[in-house]
Design a protein around this motif. Structure first.
Motif, PDB file in Angstrom:
ATOM      1  N   THR A 118     -16.071  57.415 -52.935  1.00  0.00           N
ATOM      2  CA  THR A 118     -17.376  57.802 -52.391  1.00  0.00           C
ATOM      3  C   THR A 118     -17.785  59.200 -52.828  1.00  0.00           C
ATOM      4  O   THR A 118     -18.966  59.504 -52.877  1.00  0.00           O
ATOM      5  CB  THR A 118     -17.389  57.731 -50.850  1.00  0.00           C
ATOM      6  OG1 THR A 118     -16.390  58.606 -50.335  1.00  0.00           O
ATOM      7  CG2 THR A 118     -17.157  56.315 -50.367  1.00  0.00           C
ATOM      8  N   THR A 119     -16.846  60.045 -53.169  1.00  0.00           N
ATOM      9  CA  THR A 119     -17.189  61.398 -53.624  1.00  0.00           C
ATOM     10  C   THR A 119     -17.529  61.421 -55.113  1.00  0.00           C
ATOM     11  O   THR A 119     -18.020  62.424 -55.614  1.00  0.00           O
ATOM     12  CB  THR A 119     -16.027  62.383 -53.358  1.00  0.00           C
ATOM     13  OG1 THR A 119     -14.877  61.918 -54.048  1.00  0.00           O
ATOM     14  CG2 THR A 119     -15.753  62.489 -51.870  1.00  0.00           C
ATOM     15  N   ASP A 120     -17.289  60.317 -55.822  1.00  0.00           N
ATOM     16  CA  ASP A 120     -17.575  60.245 -57.252  1.00  0.00           C
ATOM     17  C   ASP A 120     -19.030  59.895 -57.551  1.00  0.00           C
ATOM     18  O   ASP A 120     -19.485  60.057 -58.673  1.00  0.00           O
ATOM     19  CB  ASP A 120     -16.689  59.201 -57.932  1.00  0.00           C
ATOM     20  CG  ASP A 120     -15.220  59.588 -57.868  1.00  0.00           C
ATOM     21  OD1 ASP A 120     -14.937  60.793 -57.687  1.00  0.00           O
ATOM     22  OD2 ASP A 120     -14.374  58.691 -57.985  1.00  0.00           O
ATOM     23  N   PHE A 121     -19.757  59.388 -56.566  1.00  0.00           N
ATOM     24  CA  PHE A 121     -21.128  58.945 -56.787  1.00  0.00           C
ATOM     25  C   PHE A 121     -22.032  60.129 -57.082  1.00  0.00           C
ATOM     26  O   PHE A 121     -22.073  61.107 -56.357  1.00  0.00           O
ATOM     27  CB  PHE A 121     -21.656  58.189 -55.567  1.00  0.00           C
ATOM     28  CG  PHE A 121     -23.103  57.819 -55.688  1.00  0.00           C
ATOM     29  CD1 PHE A 121     -23.499  56.792 -56.532  1.00  0.00           C
ATOM     30  CD2 PHE A 121     -24.069  58.511 -54.983  1.00  0.00           C
ATOM     31  CE1 PHE A 121     -24.837  56.461 -56.658  1.00  0.00           C
ATOM     32  CE2 PHE A 121     -25.407  58.183 -55.096  1.00  0.00           C
ATOM     33  CZ  PHE A 121     -25.790  57.154 -55.929  1.00  0.00           C
ATOM     34  N   LYS A 122     -22.765  60.052 -58.183  1.00  0.00           N
ATOM     35  CA  LYS A 122     -23.743  61.060 -58.562  1.00  0.00           C
ATOM     36  C   LYS A 122     -25.082  60.358 -58.757  1.00  0.00           C
ATOM     37  O   LYS A 122     -25.212  59.513 -59.643  1.00  0.00           O
ATOM     38  CB  LYS A 122     -23.350  61.745 -59.879  1.00  0.00           C
ATOM     39  CG  LYS A 122     -21.987  62.398 -59.847  1.00  0.00           C
ATOM     40  CD  LYS A 122     -22.010  63.672 -59.011  1.00  0.00           C
ATOM     41  CE  LYS A 122     -20.710  64.402 -59.079  1.00  0.00           C
ATOM     42  NZ  LYS A 122     -19.777  64.130 -58.037  1.00  0.00           N
ATOM     43  N   PRO A 123     -26.082  60.652 -57.925  1.00  0.00           N
ATOM     44  CA  PRO A 123     -27.377  59.985 -58.093  1.00  0.00           C
ATOM     45  C   PRO A 123     -27.985  60.316 -59.444  1.00  0.00           C
ATOM     46  O   PRO A 123     -27.838  61.430 -59.937  1.00  0.00           O
ATOM     47  CB  PRO A 123     -28.231  60.534 -56.956  1.00  0.00           C
ATOM     48  CG  PRO A 123     -27.467  61.645 -56.350  1.00  0.00           C
ATOM     49  CD  PRO A 123     -26.070  61.615 -56.871  1.00  0.00           C
ATOM     50  N   ARG A 124     -28.657  59.351 -60.041  1.00  0.00           N
ATOM     51  CA  ARG A 124     -29.293  59.592 -61.333  1.00  0.00           C
ATOM     52  C   ARG A 124     -30.652  60.227 -61.112  1.00  0.00           C
ATOM     53  O   ARG A 124     -31.304  60.002 -60.110  1.00  0.00           O
ATOM     54  CB  ARG A 124     -29.419  58.314 -62.140  1.00  0.00           C
ATOM     55  CG  ARG A 124     -30.245  57.245 -61.486  1.00  0.00           C
ATOM     56  CD  ARG A 124     -30.193  55.978 -62.338  1.00  0.00           C
ATOM     57  NE  ARG A 124     -30.682  54.866 -61.585  1.00  0.00           N
ATOM     58  CZ  ARG A 124     -31.944  54.454 -61.617  1.00  0.00           C
ATOM     59  NH1 ARG A 124     -32.795  55.036 -62.409  1.00  0.00           N
ATOM     60  NH2 ARG A 124     -32.344  53.442 -60.891  1.00  0.00           N
ATOM     61  N   ASP A 125     -31.040  61.038 -62.063  1.00  0.00           N
ATOM     62  CA  ASP A 125     -32.332  61.696 -61.995  1.00  0.00           C
ATOM     63  C   ASP A 125     -33.388  60.678 -62.385  1.00  0.00           C
ATOM     64  O   ASP A 125     -33.291  60.030 -63.417  1.00  0.00           O
ATOM     65  CB  ASP A 125     -32.347  62.881 -62.950  1.00  0.00           C
ATOM     66  CG  ASP A 125     -33.590  63.716 -62.812  1.00  0.00           C
ATOM     67  OD1 ASP A 125     -34.223  63.662 -61.736  1.00  0.00           O
ATOM     68  OD2 ASP A 125     -33.932  64.423 -63.762  1.00  0.00           O
ATOM     69  N   SER A 126     -34.398  60.513 -61.541  1.00  0.00           N
ATOM     70  CA  SER A 126     -35.448  59.550 -61.859  1.00  0.00           C
ATOM     71  C   SER A 126     -36.804  60.195 -61.641  1.00  0.00           C
ATOM     72  O   SER A 126     -36.962  61.108 -60.857  1.00  0.00           O
ATOM     73  CB  SER A 126     -35.299  58.297 -61.000  1.00  0.00           C
ATOM     74  OG  SER A 126     -35.437  58.646 -59.643  1.00  0.00           O
ATOM     75  N   SER A 127     -37.773  59.686 -62.350  1.00  0.00           N
ATOM     76  CA  SER A 127     -39.143  60.159 -62.221  1.00  0.00           C
ATOM     77  C   SER A 127     -39.961  59.063 -61.556  1.00  0.00           C
ATOM     78  O   SER A 127     -39.623  57.893 -61.642  1.00  0.00           O
ATOM     79  CB  SER A 127     -39.720  60.469 -63.596  1.00  0.00           C
ATOM     80  OG  SER A 127     -38.976  61.502 -64.187  1.00  0.00           O
TER      81      SER A 127
END
Length: 133
Positions: A118-127
């Motif tokens: 759960t600490t590995d999740f990195k949200p992706r940058d989106s527009s």
């Protein structure tokens, strides 16, 4: 609210972007709506609230949407079509988006240690999507 059933709804976001620089859009706020009326009202309330602070042309554009396009917006949301509206004020583009989503039930996590992944999740940058007014 814990439930074991999926629920249809709408994910609403407000994005801003300065038109005079190369910075990516900034997410200002988000809202989870469970009906098309709720999603439409979220945007309408914000536009009514900020319209006195907008320049004259932008304020008239916002009120035009409030009076002329809300019905079309509601129709699109009933058909579960993603939708967006934008206004430009003082070199800043403000965009509200509404996307149909399915809310999944959440597991009860009280007293449970979460897995290390759960600490590995990195949200992706989106527009935000392009406006469809």
């Amino acid at each position: 609210m814990l439930t074991d059933k999926v629920r249809r709804g709408y994910w609403c976001e407000c994005w801003t972007r300065r038109l005079d620089d190369e910075q990516p859009p900034t997410l200002v706020g988000s809202y989870d709506a469970y009906t098309e009326v709720e999603a439409n009202s979220w945007i309408s309330t914000i536009l009514r609230t900020i319209s006195p602070a907008l320049d004259t042309d932008t304020s008239q554009e916002a009120w035009g949407w409030l009076h002329d396009h809300r019905v079309n917006t509601r129709r699109a949301l009933i058909r579960r079509v993603p939708w967006a509206v934008s206004v430009t004020h003082a070199r800043t583009l403000i965009t509200w988006t509404v996307s149909p989503v399915t809310y999944l039930p959440l597991a009860h996590r009280s007293g449970v240690e979460l897995p290390s992944c759960t600490t590995d999740f990195k949200p992706r940058d989106s527009s935000p999507p392009a406006p469809t007014v």
